[in-house]
Design a protein around this motif. Structure first.
Motif, short mmCIF file in Angstrom:
data_model
loop_
_atom_site.label_atom_id
_atom_site.label_comp_id
_atom_site.label_asym_id
_atom_site.label_seq_id
_atom_site.Cartn_x
_atom_site.Cartn_y
_atom_site.Cartn_z
N TYR A 214 -12.70 -6.55 -0.66
CA TYR A 214 -12.93 -6.10 -2.04
C TYR A 214 -11.75 -5.24 -2.51
CZ TYR A 214 -14.84 -3.61 -6.01
OH TYR A 214 -15.01 -3.07 -7.27
N PHE A 215 -11.36 -4.28 -1.69
CA PHE A 215 -10.22 -3.43 -2.05
C PHE A 215 -8.97 -4.30 -2.24
CE2 PHE A 215 -12.07 0.37 0.53
CZ PHE A 215 -12.85 0.74 -0.54
N ALA A 216 -8.74 -5.19 -1.29
CA ALA A 216 -7.53 -6.02 -1.34
C ALA A 216 -7.48 -6.82 -2.65
CB ALA A 216 -7.48 -6.95 -0.13
N GLY A 217 -8.62 -7.31 -3.07
CA GLY A 217 -8.69 -8.09 -4.31
C GLY A 217 -8.51 -7.26 -5.57
N LYS A 218 -8.79 -5.98 -5.47
CA LYS A 218 -8.72 -5.09 -6.65
C LYS A 218 -7.33 -4.47 -6.82
CE LYS A 218 -12.57 -4.84 -8.77
NZ LYS A 218 -12.66 -4.86 -10.22
N ILE A 219 -6.54 -4.47 -5.77
CA ILE A 219 -5.22 -3.81 -5.84
C ILE A 219 -4.23 -4.79 -6.47
CG2 ILE A 219 -3.36 -2.76 -4.48
CD1 ILE A 219 -5.67 -1.94 -2.49
N ASN A 220 -4.01 -4.61 -7.76
CA ASN A 220 -3.16 -5.55 -8.49
C ASN A 220 -1.88 -4.86 -8.96
OD1 ASN A 220 -4.15 -3.89 -10.38
ND2 ASN A 220 -5.16 -5.44 -11.65
N PHE A 221 -1.45 -3.85 -8.21
CA PHE A 221 -0.23 -3.13 -8.55
C PHE A 221 0.62 -3.00 -7.28
CE2 PHE A 221 -3.91 -0.39 -7.90
CZ PHE A 221 -3.51 0.38 -6.82
N GLU A 222 1.89 -2.77 -7.51
CA GLU A 222 2.83 -2.64 -6.39
C GLU A 222 2.70 -1.27 -5.73
OE1 GLU A 222 5.58 -4.72 -5.36
OE2 GLU A 222 4.33 -6.21 -6.40
N PHE A 223 2.81 -1.23 -4.44
CA PHE A 223 2.92 0.06 -3.75
C PHE A 223 3.67 -0.13 -2.44
CE2 PHE A 223 -0.09 -0.27 -0.22
CZ PHE A 223 -0.82 -1.39 -0.59
N ASP A 224 4.14 0.97 -1.87
CA ASP A 224 4.95 0.89 -0.65
C ASP A 224 4.16 1.24 0.61
OD1 ASP A 224 7.44 0.27 -2.03
OD2 ASP A 224 7.35 2.34 -2.78
N TYR A 225 3.33 2.27 0.51
CA TYR A 225 2.60 2.75 1.70
C TYR A 225 1.18 3.18 1.31
CZ TYR A 225 7.31 3.30 3.61
OH TYR A 225 8.60 3.07 4.02
N ILE A 226 0.31 3.15 2.31
CA ILE A 226 -1.03 3.73 2.15
C ILE A 226 -1.04 5.08 2.87
CG2 ILE A 226 -3.47 3.53 2.79
CD1 ILE A 226 -3.20 0.53 2.40
N ALA A 227 -1.47 6.12 2.16
CA ALA A 227 -1.64 7.44 2.78
C ALA A 227 -3.14 7.65 2.99
CB ALA A 227 -1.06 8.54 1.91
N GLY A 228 -3.54 7.80 4.24
CA GLY A 228 -4.95 8.03 4.58
C GLY A 228 -5.19 9.52 4.77
N LEU A 229 -6.36 9.99 4.30
CA LEU A 229 -6.68 11.41 4.39
C LEU A 229 -7.57 11.66 5.60
CD1 LEU A 229 -7.30 12.17 0.60
CD2 LEU A 229 -5.17 11.80 1.85
N GLU A 230 -7.14 12.59 6.43
CA GLU A 230 -7.88 12.90 7.67
C GLU A 230 -9.31 13.33 7.36
OE1 GLU A 230 -5.92 15.76 10.18
OE2 GLU A 230 -7.52 15.67 11.67
N SER A 231 -10.24 12.90 8.16
CA SER A 231 -10.09 11.89 9.19
C SER A 231 -10.70 10.55 8.79
CB SER A 231 -10.76 12.38 10.48
OG SER A 231 -12.13 12.65 10.23
N ARG A 232 -11.72 10.60 7.93
CA ARG A 232 -12.40 9.33 7.64
C ARG A 232 -11.54 8.40 6.79
NH1 ARG A 232 -17.51 11.70 5.25
NH2 ARG A 232 -16.73 13.76 5.80
N GLY A 233 -10.57 8.98 6.09
CA GLY A 233 -9.65 8.15 5.31
C GLY A 233 -8.74 7.32 6.20
N PHE A 234 -8.58 7.75 7.46
CA PHE A 234 -7.76 6.98 8.40
C PHE A 234 -8.42 5.63 8.71
CE2 PHE A 234 -5.85 10.94 10.76
CZ PHE A 234 -5.22 11.33 9.58
#
Ligand SMILES: O=P(O)(O)OC[C@H]1O[C@H](OP(=O)(O)OP(=O)(O)O)[C@H](O)[C@@H]1O
Ligand SMILES: Nc1ncnc2[nH]cnc12
Length: 176
Positions: A45-65
């Motif tokens: 679902y997330f992959a299908g919704k991301i329709n913009f360019e980006f370079d990196y994913i920043a995950g927020l500790e800890s559950r965001g990892f």
């Protein structure tokens, strides 16, 4: 699809009343992590919704990892951890931010990304927005640009989203 994914997350994520303090209705994502079919659906679902360019994913500790690393693998982008204080080695950039009571510090490695990089912030849950706002400020301090946010769950009554730049897209699987 949107309704389908929000119903799925709503069904699987468990509410634990009065944890970790009286009055907090804790959203427990552990049953979602265990359910690989549902977890795959959330990442798709997330992959299908991301329709913009980006370079990196920043995950927020800890559950965001947990969600950030899956999404970074799915989208073939590098993952950068934003950690709580004194957890990262080497040169760091830090940011102190206010909590309901007191304050906290989050950090990123100084060489985590090239200046001007486009960063997608990922976390499991958006409550007051304090953590995500601080992460955005930290990314700016490190000379990056936040180009989007991804959360599994948004607690909409807490209006965390109102604290973000309205031009930056926010993707959520369940707005509760
Ligand atoms: O929008 P806010 O009000 O800032 O709250 C949301 C944050 O709180 C939770 O993290 P927590 O600090 O409990 O850490 P954890 O992921 O290590 O459990 C959650 O994973 C978010 O990071
Ligand atoms: N209600 C909640 N459930 C789970 N994680 C949280 N982080 C902040 N508020 C939360």
């Amino acid at each position: 699809m949107e309704l389908e994914i929000s119903q799925l997350v709503d069904k699987i994520v468990r509410c634990i009343p009065n944890y970790p303090k009286p009055g907090i209705n804790f959203r427990d994502i552990c049953p979602l992590l265990k359910n690989i079919e549902a977890l795959n659906k959330v990442i798709e679902y997330f992959a299908g919704k991301i329709n913009f360019e980006f370079d990196y994913i920043a995950g927020l500790e800890s559950r965001g990892f947990l969600f950030g690393i899956l999404l970074s693998q799915r989208l073939n982008k590098g993952f950068i951890p934003i950690r709580k204080k004194n957890k990262l080695p080497g040169e760091k950039i830090s940011l102190e931010y206010k909590l309901e009571y007191g304050s906290d510090i989050i950090e990123i490695q100084a060489d985590a990304f090239e200046p001007g990089s486009k960063i997608l912030i990922c976390d499991d849950l958006l409550a007051t927005g304090g953590t995500a706002v601080a992460a955005n400020e930290l990314i700016h301090k490190a000379q990056g640009n936040t180009v989007g946010y991804v959360f599994v769950i948004e607690l909409k009554d807490l209006k965390g989203k109102d604290r973000f730049d309205p031009k930056v897209p926010v993707i959520v699987a369940l707005s509760d």
